[in-house]
Write an enzyme that holds these catalytic residues in place. Structure first.
Site, short mmCIF file in Angstrom:
data_model
loop_
_atom_site.label_atom_id
_atom_site.label_comp_id
_atom_site.label_asym_id
_atom_site.label_seq_id
_atom_site.Cartn_x
_atom_site.Cartn_y
_atom_site.Cartn_z
NE ARG A 45 -7.97 -1.70 -6.50
CZ ARG A 45 -9.16 -1.88 -6.02
NH1 ARG A 45 -9.88 -0.85 -5.65
NH2 ARG A 45 -9.66 -3.10 -5.89
CE1 TYR B 115 -10.30 0.51 6.69
CE2 TYR B 115 -11.31 1.66 8.53
CZ TYR B 115 -10.21 1.39 7.75
OH TYR B 115 -9.01 2.03 8.02
N GLY C 148 0.83 -1.21 0.00
CA GLY C 148 0.00 0.00 0.00
C GLY C 148 0.85 1.25 0.00
CE LYS D 263 -7.73 -1.19 8.71
NZ LYS D 263 -6.38 -1.49 8.20
N GLY E 249 -0.47 4.68 -1.11
CA GLY E 249 -1.62 5.25 -0.42
C GLY E 249 -1.24 6.42 0.48
CD GLN E 250 -4.45 10.00 4.49
OE1 GLN E 250 -5.17 9.06 4.82
NE2 GLN E 250 -4.59 11.21 4.98
#
Ligand code: SER
Length: 318
Positions: free
Chosen positions: A36, A142, A8, A146, A11-12
Site C-alpha cells: 500500500r 487483530y 510489509g 495473531k 511498514g513501521q
C-alpha cells in the site's frame, strides 16, 4: 548466506528491518516487498524491491521461487485499531497472507519469521508478569489473527517441518516510518507533537500501562531468534519479549525532563482505550532470555533521549 523476502517492507518494522538485514546479509540477498505505501528512497535504492499483495498466493510464490528465497520475514498485516474498523479485511490480510507465506515456505523449504503481539492476549490473561504459556482469549480481531497465527506457525512446524519462529512484540516506538492504525501509536505520535507543538492530546487514559520497546531492540530480537540454535528452542512462536512498560503520564514526564514546557492532555478514544485495556501490562520474557539470549538495550530514559534527538534532526531536515 540466506536469501530473504521481507513482506510489509514499507511498514513501521519492515522499513528498518529490511535495511538491517541488507547490512547483515548483503543488499542483493534481501528482497523488500511492499503493497500500500510507497517505498522510501532507502528501501528502493539499497536493494531489490517489488510490489506484492500477500493475499495473492501465486504472486507470492512466484517471488519466493523466482528469487530462490530461503527465509521470509512476514510483516504485512493490519494493526489493531484499523482492524477493528475492517474486521473482514483484517482477517483476509492477516490470516490468508500468513497461510500463503507458510505454504510457499513449505514448498520451497524457507524459514519464516512471524511477528505476534501483546494483542495475542486478552482480558482473561494475567496482566502483570504475563507468563509465556497462559490463557490468551484475545478480544480484538487483530489479536485473534495473531493468536491463530502463532498456532498456525507451530502447526506448520510440527506437521511439515517448516522452521517458523516468532515473538510477541510490545508496542513499538520508532523514528523512521510511522505506524498506521495501532493502539500503541500514541507513543510515537507524542514525540512529533512534543518537538513541533510542545503539546500532545493523547487518545489513551493517563494511567494506561502497556509494554513498549524501541525499534533497535525489536530488530535485534528478530535477527537473533532467526539465527538461534534450533536445539535450544523449546518454544518457537509467540515468544514474550519485553523492554519497558509505562503509562502515557510516565512517558510525558520522561519527555518533560528534556522539554520542560511540554504539556499533555487526554482526549480518550473509546475504541483504542478498550483495546488497550484488554492487553497485558507487562510480560514475563524469561523463556526468550533462556532459550535464545534475548536482552534489550533500551529502557525508557534511553529511548526518550534517542527519539528526541532523531525526531528533532528529522524535522529540521524536512
Ligand atoms: N502495536 C500494535 C497495535 O497497537 C500491537 O501489536 O496495534
Amino acid at each position: 548466506m540466506p536469501k530473504i523476502l521481507v513482506t510489509g517492507a514499507t511498514g513501521q518494522i519492515g522499513a528498518e528491518l529490511t535495511l538491517a538485514l541488507r547490512e547483515r546479509y548483503g543488499a542483493e540477498n534481501v528482497v523488500a516487498a511492499g503493497h500500500r505505501r510507497e517505498p522510501s528512497g532507502d528501501l528502493a535504492q539499497t536493494g531489490p524491491y517489488c510490489r506484492l499483495d500477500v493475499r495473492d498466493a501465486a504472486a507470492l510464490d512466484a517471488v519466493v521461487s523466482g528469487q530462490h528465497c530461503t527465509a521470509i520475514y512476514h510483516l504485512a498485516a493490519l494493526l489493531s485499531a484499523v482492524a477493528e474498523e475492517q474486521p473482514l479485511q483484517a482477517w483476509d490480510i492477516n490470516m490468508n497472507g500468513l497461510l500463503n507465506v507458510l505454504e510457499s515456505a513449505r514448498k520451497h523449504r524457507c524459514q519464516v519469521f512471524f511477528p505476534s503481539s501483546i494483542a495475542a492476549f486478552g482480558p482473561d490473561t494475567p496482566p502483570f508478569d504475563t507468563p509465556q504459556d497462559t490463557v490468551q482469549h484475545p478480544a480484538t480481531i487483530y489479536g485473534i489473527t495473531k493468536a491463530a497465527g502463532e498456532l498456525l506457525c507451530d502447526y506448520y512446524h510440527r506437521r511439515y517441518g517448516v522452521d517458523a519462529r516468532g515473538v510477541r512484540y510490545p508496542g513499538l516506538i520508532s523514528n523512521q516510518v510511522l505506524p498506521g492504525g495501532g493502539t500503541t501509536d500514541y507513543a510515537v505520535d507524542i514525540f512529533y507533537a512534543a518537538v513541533q507543538q510542545r503539546h500532545y492530546d493523547c487518545f489513551l487514559r493517563a494511567d494506561t500501562q502497556l509494554d513498549m520497546m524501541y525499534m533497535p531492540d525489536a530488530i535485534v530480537a528478530a535477527v537473533q531468534l532467526m539465527e538461534a540454535d534450533a536445539n535450544r528452542l523449546t518454544h518457537r512462536n509467540g515468544f514474550n519479549i519485553a523492554a519497558m512498560s509505562f503509562t502515557p503520564a510516565q512517558l510525558a514526564a520522561a519527555i518533560q525532563r528534556h522539554l520542560p514546557d511540554f504539556t499533555i492532555a487526554y482526549a480518550v478514544d473509546p475504541l483504542r482505550q478498550a483495546i488497550a485495556d484488554s492487553w497485558p501490562r507487562h510480560m514475563d520474557d524469561s523463556a526468550a532470555r533462556t532459550e535464545w539470549g534475548w536482552r534489550p538495550q533500551f529502557d525508557l530514559p534511553g529511548m526518550v533521549a534517542d527519539m528526541l534527538t532523531h525526531i528533532a534532526a528529522k524535522l529540521q531536515n524536512d
